[in-house]
Scaffold this active site. Structure first.
Site, mmCIF file in Angstrom:
data_model
loop_
_atom_site.group_PDB
_atom_site.id
_atom_site.type_symbol
_atom_site.label_atom_id
_atom_site.label_comp_id
_atom_site.label_asym_id
_atom_site.label_seq_id
_atom_site.Cartn_x
_atom_site.Cartn_y
_atom_site.Cartn_z
ATOM 1 N N GLU A 47 0.857 -1.188 0.000
ATOM 2 C CA GLU A 47 0.000 0.000 0.000
ATOM 3 C C GLU A 47 0.894 1.239 0.000
ATOM 4 O OE1 GLU A 47 -3.397 1.853 3.047
ATOM 5 O OE2 GLU A 47 -1.794 0.605 3.842
ATOM 6 N N LYS A 127 -9.685 1.454 -1.846
ATOM 7 C CA LYS A 127 -9.874 0.976 -0.462
ATOM 8 C C LYS A 127 -11.216 1.414 0.105
ATOM 9 C CE LYS A 127 -7.298 1.084 3.938
ATOM 10 N NZ LYS A 127 -6.031 1.583 4.532
ATOM 11 N N CYS A 172 -4.870 -3.078 3.040
ATOM 12 C CA CYS A 172 -4.622 -2.850 4.463
ATOM 13 C C CYS A 172 -5.813 -3.210 5.353
ATOM 14 C CB CYS A 172 -4.181 -1.407 4.674
ATOM 15 S SG CYS A 172 -3.379 -1.127 6.282
#
Length: 312
Positions: A47, A127, A172
Site C-alpha cells: 500500500e 480501499k 490494508c
C-alpha cells in the site's frame, strides 16, 4: 492440470518523507528484477508504495497534500516500473494515493492496480474500509488521518481474469473484514493481493496494539482458508519517520498455511509457487458454497437466537 503462478511479495522498508517518486520506483524496479531472477511472474508491492505514509500528519497546505497523490497512472515518474515489467514479462500489484477531478471536485482514494505481464493495467481497486479519524486526536504526535485524506472506494470488490486465474485486490484495513474475502470468494477468486502500512500504535490501547502481528496474520489466514483462496499480504514497514510499522509480509495458501514470510523490516522479496487449483479443491469439498452454504436460513438463525433484539 494444476495452474501454477510463481508469486513474489516485495516488502518495502521505510520511505522517508524526503524520498522522491524516482527513489521509490528505483527500489521497486530492483525488487522486481530480483523477483524475476527467482522465477516470479507476479509481484505484489505494498500500500502507498510511492510515498511515505502521509496520513500520520496534519497537512493543511493543499498543494503539499496534493504532492502525495498520483493524477495519472502510469505517469512519467512511474513509467520506468511499467517499462521494466514489460521488459521482464512480470506483472504487479501496486498501491498508491490517487487524485481525480470529477465535475470540478477533487476526489481522493487509497488505490491499487493490477498490471499484467505486458505492462498494461487490467484492474483497479479503491480501499473501502478506511481506519483512523478525520480529525487529529489531542496529545498524539503522529496520527492516522485516512478518513481525512481519502474517501471510501466506489468500485466494490470485483475480480479479474489474469495470470491464469481469478485475481482480487484489497488494501490494508480491508483485510480485517470477513465480507471482503467473502464477496470475492463468491466470485471464485483464486488469489487476493493486498498491501498494508500498519503502525504498532494505531489503536492506542496497549493490550490490543501488542497483538498487532498476531491479528495481521490471523485475519489473512482466516480469509484465505474460509474462502479457499491464496492471500498475498505485503507490508511497508520499519521505523518510518518515527512511526514503527509492522512487517511479516506473507504468502498464504488456501489451507490457511503461511508458505513464505519475510524476516526483516527492510526491502525484502519472498516467493512461493502458488497452485491456483489448490483453492479449487477446497471449493469443491469443504467450502462448496452451492452445496453447504445456506444464507437463506441466516435470518431464521438470528430470529431464533435473539441475536438482534426486536425494535421497541
Amino acid at each position: 492440470m494444476s495452474r501454477f503462478v510463481m508469486t513474489a511479495a516485495a516488502q518495502m522498508g521505510p520511505i522517508a518523507r524526503a524520498e522522491t517518486r524516482a527513489d521509490c520506483v528505483k527500489r521497486l524496479v530492483e525488487m522486481m528484477r530480483e523477483a524475476k531472477a527467482r522465477g516470479s511472474e507476479l509481484v505484489v508491492f505494498p500500500e502507498l508504495a510511492l510515498t511515505t505514509f502521509f496520513p500520520r500528519w496534519m497537512i493543511e497546505d493543499e498543494a503539499e497534500l496534493d504532492s502525495f497523490y498520483e493524477t495519472e497512472m502510469p505517469s512519467a515518474q512511474t513509467m520506468p516500473l511499467f517499462d521494466e515489467a514489460k521488459k521482464l514479462g512480470v506483472g504487479f500489484y501496486l498501491g498508491f494515493a490517487e487524485l481525480v477531478v470529477e465535475n470540478g471536485v477533487k476526489r481522493r482514494y487509497n488505490t491499487s492496480i493490477l498490471v499484467d505481464r505486458t505492462g498494461n493495467i487490467v484492474g483497479k481497486y479503491r480501499k473501502v474500509h478506511l481506519p483512523g479519524t478525520s480529525e487529529p486526536i489531542p496529545g498524539r504526535v503522529l496520527h492516522h488521518l485516512e478518513k481525512r485524506y481519502f474517501e471510501p472506494g466506489d468500485l466494490g470488490f470485483p475480480v479479474w481474469r489474469a495470470f491464469g486465474g481469478v485475481m482480487g485486490m484489497c488494501i490494508c484495513n480491508d483485510r480485517r473484514w470477513p465480507e471482503v474475502y467473502r464477496v470475492m470468494g463468491l466470485q471464485a477468486v483464486d488469489m487476493v493481493m493486498l498491501g498494508y502500512n500498519t503502525p504498532f500504535d494505531h489503536v492506542g490501547e496497549v493490550a490490543m496494539d501488542a497483538l498487532s502481528l498476531f491479528h495481521n496474520h490471523l485475519s489473512m489466514q482466516a480469509g484465505a482458508y474460509q474462502n479457499a483462496t491464496w492471500v498475498v499480504g505485503t507490508a511497508k514497514c520499519g521505523n518510518e519517520e518515527g512511526s514503527k510499522m509492522l512487517g511479516q509480509s506473507v504468502i498464504i495458501a488456501p489451507s490457511g498455511e503461511i508458505v513464505a514470510q519475510s524476516v526483516t523490516v527492510e526491502d525484502e522479496v519472498i516467493t512461493a509457487k502458488c497452485d491456483l487449483d489448490m483453492g479449487k479443491r477446497y471449493r469443491e469439498t469443504i467450502f462448496d458454497f452451492a452445496r453447504h452454504r445456506r444464507p437463506e436460513h441466516y435470518g431464521l438463525i438470528v430470529e431464533r437466537t435473539g441475536a438482534i433484539p426486536p425494535p421497541e
